[in-house]
Design a protein around this motif. Structure first.
Motif, mmCIF file in Angstrom:
data_model
loop_
_atom_site.group_PDB
_atom_site.id
_atom_site.type_symbol
_atom_site.label_atom_id
_atom_site.label_comp_id
_atom_site.label_asym_id
_atom_site.label_seq_id
_atom_site.Cartn_x
_atom_site.Cartn_y
_atom_site.Cartn_z
ATOM 1 N N TYR A 91 0.965 29.470 6.544
ATOM 2 C CA TYR A 91 1.214 28.032 6.680
ATOM 3 C C TYR A 91 2.571 27.614 6.117
ATOM 4 O O TYR A 91 3.119 26.600 6.530
ATOM 5 C CB TYR A 91 0.114 27.243 5.961
ATOM 6 N N MET A 92 3.093 28.377 5.162
ATOM 7 C CA MET A 92 4.415 28.128 4.583
ATOM 8 C C MET A 92 5.192 29.444 4.587
ATOM 9 O O MET A 92 5.269 30.131 3.566
ATOM 10 C CB MET A 92 4.302 27.574 3.162
ATOM 11 N N PRO A 93 5.759 29.822 5.715
ATOM 12 C CA PRO A 93 6.363 31.156 5.810
ATOM 13 C C PRO A 93 7.541 31.369 4.874
ATOM 14 O O PRO A 93 7.798 32.507 4.468
ATOM 15 C CB PRO A 93 6.802 31.235 7.280
ATOM 16 N N ASP A 94 8.274 30.312 4.506
ATOM 17 C CA ASP A 94 9.357 30.483 3.529
ATOM 18 C C ASP A 94 8.897 30.138 2.125
ATOM 19 O O ASP A 94 9.692 30.093 1.200
ATOM 20 C CB ASP A 94 10.574 29.641 3.910
ATOM 21 N N ARG A 140 -7.507 22.510 0.246
ATOM 22 C CA ARG A 140 -6.824 23.420 1.160
ATOM 23 C C ARG A 140 -5.859 22.684 2.084
ATOM 24 O O ARG A 140 -4.851 23.252 2.523
ATOM 25 C CB ARG A 140 -7.866 24.178 1.990
ATOM 26 N N GLU A 141 -6.151 21.415 2.389
ATOM 27 C CA GLU A 141 -5.262 20.644 3.253
ATOM 28 C C GLU A 141 -3.923 20.342 2.585
ATOM 29 O O GLU A 141 -2.991 19.892 3.248
ATOM 30 C CB GLU A 141 -5.949 19.337 3.672
ATOM 31 N N MET A 142 -3.841 20.599 1.272
ATOM 32 C CA MET A 142 -2.561 20.537 0.570
ATOM 33 C C MET A 142 -2.181 21.923 0.069
ATOM 34 O O MET A 142 -1.541 22.082 -0.960
ATOM 35 C CB MET A 142 -2.620 19.522 -0.575
ATOM 36 N N PHE A 143 -2.603 22.937 0.822
ATOM 37 C CA PHE A 143 -2.175 24.326 0.636
ATOM 38 C C PHE A 143 -2.636 24.907 -0.692
ATOM 39 O O PHE A 143 -1.957 25.751 -1.285
ATOM 40 C CB PHE A 143 -0.649 24.433 0.762
ATOM 41 N N ASP A 144 -3.809 24.464 -1.154
ATOM 42 C CA ASP A 144 -4.406 25.040 -2.355
ATOM 43 C C ASP A 144 -5.138 26.311 -1.938
ATOM 44 O O ASP A 144 -6.341 26.312 -1.702
ATOM 45 C CB ASP A 144 -5.367 24.034 -3.003
ATOM 46 N N MET A 145 -4.380 27.392 -1.831
ATOM 47 C CA MET A 145 -4.893 28.653 -1.304
ATOM 48 C C MET A 145 -4.593 29.772 -2.290
ATOM 49 O O MET A 145 -3.452 29.927 -2.747
ATOM 50 C CB MET A 145 -4.243 28.980 0.049
ATOM 51 N N GLY A 146 -5.616 30.554 -2.621
ATOM 52 C CA GLY A 146 -5.424 31.664 -3.539
ATOM 53 C C GLY A 146 -4.855 32.897 -2.881
ATOM 54 O O GLY A 146 -4.175 33.709 -3.523
ATOM 55 N N ASP A 147 -5.101 33.050 -1.597
ATOM 56 C CA ASP A 147 -4.654 34.242 -0.882
ATOM 57 C C ASP A 147 -3.196 34.089 -0.442
ATOM 58 O O ASP A 147 -2.854 33.133 0.264
ATOM 59 C CB ASP A 147 -5.551 34.472 0.343
ATOM 60 N N GLU A 148 -2.332 34.995 -0.833
ATOM 61 C CA GLU A 148 -0.905 34.893 -0.516
ATOM 62 C C GLU A 148 -0.643 35.019 0.978
ATOM 63 O O GLU A 148 0.245 34.355 1.523
ATOM 64 C CB GLU A 148 -0.123 35.965 -1.283
ATOM 65 N N ALA A 191 0.852 -1.186 0.000
ATOM 66 C CA ALA A 191 0.000 0.000 0.000
ATOM 67 C C ALA A 191 0.889 1.236 0.000
ATOM 68 O O ALA A 191 1.865 1.301 0.747
ATOM 69 C CB ALA A 191 -0.920 0.020 1.218
ATOM 70 N N MET A 192 0.546 2.186 -0.858
ATOM 71 C CA MET A 192 1.362 3.396 -0.972
ATOM 72 C C MET A 192 0.459 4.621 -1.055
ATOM 73 O O MET A 192 -0.493 4.667 -1.838
ATOM 74 C CB MET A 192 2.280 3.319 -2.197
ATOM 75 N N LEU A 193 0.793 5.596 -0.239
ATOM 76 C CA LEU A 193 0.117 6.891 -0.226
ATOM 77 C C LEU A 193 1.082 7.869 -0.886
ATOM 78 O O LEU A 193 2.073 8.275 -0.282
ATOM 79 C CB LEU A 193 -0.184 7.284 1.217
ATOM 80 N N PHE A 194 0.818 8.215 -2.140
ATOM 81 C CA PHE A 194 1.749 9.040 -2.921
ATOM 82 C C PHE A 194 1.154 10.431 -3.080
ATOM 83 O O PHE A 194 0.021 10.594 -3.520
ATOM 84 C CB PHE A 194 1.989 8.415 -4.292
ATOM 85 N N SER A 195 1.945 11.431 -2.713
ATOM 86 C CA SER A 195 1.444 12.801 -2.720
ATOM 87 C C SER A 195 1.864 13.528 -3.987
ATOM 88 O O SER A 195 2.994 13.403 -4.470
ATOM 89 C CB SER A 195 1.978 13.556 -1.496
ATOM 90 N N GLU A 196 0.929 14.301 -4.532
ATOM 91 C CA GLU A 196 1.314 15.261 -5.559
ATOM 92 C C GLU A 196 2.311 16.264 -4.965
ATOM 93 O O GLU A 196 2.466 16.354 -3.744
ATOM 94 C CB GLU A 196 0.082 16.024 -6.057
ATOM 95 N N LEU A 197 2.973 17.005 -5.832
ATOM 96 C CA LEU A 197 3.877 18.042 -5.356
ATOM 97 C C LEU A 197 3.077 19.153 -4.681
ATOM 98 O O LEU A 197 2.059 19.610 -5.210
ATOM 99 C CB LEU A 197 4.687 18.628 -6.512
ATOM 100 N N LEU A 198 3.537 19.563 -3.517
ATOM 101 C CA LEU A 198 2.890 20.671 -2.832
ATOM 102 C C LEU A 198 3.210 21.973 -3.561
ATOM 103 O O LEU A 198 4.277 22.111 -4.168
ATOM 104 C CB LEU A 198 3.382 20.754 -1.384
ATOM 105 N N PRO A 199 2.311 22.942 -3.512
ATOM 106 C CA PRO A 199 2.604 24.228 -4.168
ATOM 107 C C PRO A 199 3.783 24.928 -3.503
ATOM 108 O O PRO A 199 4.042 24.739 -2.313
ATOM 109 C CB PRO A 199 1.306 25.019 -3.978
ATOM 110 N N ARG A 200 4.502 25.701 -4.285
ATOM 111 C CA ARG A 200 5.617 26.489 -3.762
ATOM 112 C C ARG A 200 5.604 27.862 -4.444
ATOM 113 O O ARG A 200 5.380 27.961 -5.651
ATOM 114 C CB ARG A 200 6.955 25.776 -3.972
ATOM 115 N N ARG A 201 5.884 28.874 -3.661
ATOM 116 C CA ARG A 201 5.867 30.242 -4.182
ATOM 117 C C ARG A 201 7.195 30.953 -3.932
ATOM 118 O O ARG A 201 7.232 32.186 -3.849
ATOM 119 C CB ARG A 201 4.717 31.022 -3.547
ATOM 120 N N ASP A 202 8.256 30.179 -3.819
ATOM 121 C CA ASP A 202 9.583 30.786 -3.694
ATOM 122 C C ASP A 202 10.077 31.156 -5.091
ATOM 123 O O ASP A 202 11.040 30.587 -5.603
ATOM 124 C CB ASP A 202 10.544 29.833 -2.980
ATOM 125 N N ASP A 203 9.421 32.156 -5.681
ATOM 126 C CA ASP A 203 9.670 32.494 -7.080
ATOM 127 C C ASP A 203 11.102 32.951 -7.322
ATOM 128 O O ASP A 203 11.624 32.802 -8.435
ATOM 129 C CB ASP A 203 8.688 33.582 -7.523
#
Length: 491
Positions: free
Chosen positions: A455-458, A441-449, A338-350
């Motif tokens: 939740y992801m300060p860096d 949203r539990e995988m940080f799908d958030m439109g507001d910066e 059994a494997m729980l495989f996660s998509e890539l989490l969003p990142r905004r370190d542009d």
């Protein structure tokens, strides 16, 4: 003339006297070696030498103790078998107080400045084969030390016996094995085995809070841990990419101990009943009561961060999933995986996306840099459902759950749960266990910066609030794998 002769004679006498004085001083220095002494004099000389050595070495020892104590006071997390310290680790975890009155752009500039001071220099890996196992260079001692510590952690786990319960196998829960990079290692509150530097923007003591969150959700005292066959394994190394992860699990970071005693009799039932034998072919059917481990995987964002394009990144992630399942089949033949495989989490370190150019540029001619990682992440995540279908097809007795930020139809247009064949367990075709869970949203799908930064300060790694949020998505995935025999999420 007589006066000149007198002056010359006087100079010679002075020179002779000077040479005699130097010779006398040198003789005194070597007197304890060249001049025989009585036992009494020897004891006096020995005491003198001891005093001289003491007063000479004491200041040096005091300075060394001062620096050792200063370094020891820095917050660090102990590893099982190794302490990892390196030139990239910036001593203290500081109290970071974000100024919410600043704009998102101003916070981004502040983050860029801290990251440039504290994080590793950019290493271009766009030409690497993402599916060819290869370790980090030998000069990266922090990576090697942590890998050795994780190998020892796996060995210790394999050597320990499964926990004993007063319940049957069906009520026991599998061991959890967390695989990944810095975000996975972050469950232990560390980066390369130590508390992260300022660029992570964690508050003082936040690494302890993250470990508490992990223990409450997946540790020994959690609702899962109280029934788990063994305590969970967290096997993450900061900066890991698909190719070095493949090398890691081939070199000791894969648990191989059996956790359950299976007592199937080959001849149980009518030996001539071919249909009955086929119905119990465990190499094609997933059986929950025989499940011993669940692999929880997050891997791939550092491929993109190193300048690798989405297509080879997907190939590397495909190789990661296949290698985990292959090693499971190799070590536990005919036993379900059994494997729980996660998509890539969003990142905004542009700013890191812009840092890749050159050589990885949006426009090579004009050297226009990429402005964001998100388009590449969306391409990678969009390809993962079909990748999971391939795993399911090639490893039919496995159950796979893909954690996604967005819902949608399967690539082939079928229902996500597969077919509901009345004949049930006998056929692999009637049991499609490739499932996608929309965590949103539990995988940080958030439109507001501003909300995302909370939740992801860096803008790359979760803080304690972020790990608490993400743990809900993981718990939902575990419930699906276990066919909801255990409730892990709030009702």
């Amino acid at each position: 003339m007589p006066r000149m002769a007198f002056e010359e004679m006087h100079r010679r006498q002075q020179a002779i006297a000077a040479r005699r004085r130097k010779k006398k001083k040198f003789s005194l220095l070597l007197s304890h070696i060249t001049v025989p002494t009585s036992p009494t004099s020897k004891r006096i000389n020995d005491r003198s030498r001891i005093k001289y050595a003491f007063f000479t070495l004491a200041p040096i020892l005091m300075v060394l103790l001062f620096f050792i104590n200063k370094r020891g006071s820095q917050p660090s997390i102990e590893l099982d078998r190794a302490t990892v310290r390196n030139k990239y680790w910036k001593a203290n975890v500081v109290e970071y107080k974000p100024d919410h009155e600043k704009s998102a752009a101003d916070r981004g500039d502040e983050l860029k400045k801290l990251a440039n001071q504290s994080s590793r220099s950019f290493l271009y890996i766009g030409d690497y084969d993402p599916a060819e196992p290869r370790p980090w260079p030998k000069k990266e001692k922090d990576w090697w030390l942590l890998h050795q510590a994780l190998v020892q952690r796996v060995r210790d786990s394999d050597a320990s016996p499964p926990l004993e319960f007063d319940i049957d196998n069906e009520s026991r829960l599998p061991q959890l094995v967390f695989y990944g990079d810095s975000i996975t290692e972050g469950w232990r509150g560390t980066s390369f085995g130590n508390a992260p530097g300022k660029h992570r923007m964690w508050k003082e003591g936040e690494h302890k809070e993250i470990r508490r969150i992990f223990d409450e959700n997946f540790g020994d005292d959690s609702s899962w841990g109280k029934r788990a066959l063994k305590p969970p394994l967290v096997l993450g190394i900061s900066g890991s990419r698909t190719y070095d992860f493949l090398w890691r699990i081939r070199k000791g970071e894969f648990p191989t101990s059996k956790l359950l005693d299976h007592h199937e009799e080959e001849g149980d039932g009518d030996e001539g009943d071919d249909e009955g034998v086929e119905a119990r072919d465990t190499s094609k059917v997933f059986r929950l009561d025989e499940l011993e481990r669940i692999y929880i995987v997050l891997m791939g964002t550092n491929n993109l961060g190193g300048g690798m394009l989405p297509k080879p990144t997907v190939e590397g992630m495909d190789a990661v999933g296949r290698e985990i399942l292959r090693l499971h089949v190799e070590n536990f033949p005919n036993r379900p995986a059994a494997m729980l495989f996660s998509e890539l989490l969003p990142r905004r370190d542009d700013f890191r996306a812009a840092k890749m150019c050159p050589p990885r540029c949006m426009n090579v001619t004009s050297l226009e840099p990429y402005k964001s990682f998100m388009p590449a992440i969306e391409k990678v995540n969009g390809a993962l459902p079909r990748v999971a279908e391939g795993w399911r097809r090639d490893f039919p007795n496995s159950k796979l759950v893909l954690l996604s930020r967005s819902s949608g139809e399967r690539p082939d247009g079928e229902n996500k749960k597969g077919n509901d064949d009345e004949s049930g367990e006998g056929s692999a075709d009637s049991n499609d266990y490739a499932t996608t869970i929309n965590c949103g949203r539990e995988m940080f799908d958030m439109g507001d910066e501003d909300e995302f930064d909370a939740y992801m300060p860096d803008r790359l790694h979760p803080n304690a609030k972020g790990y608490e949020l993400w743990s809900r998505c993981i718990r939902r995935g575990l419930e699906v794998i276990m066919d909801h025999v255990i409730s892990l999420t709030d009702t």
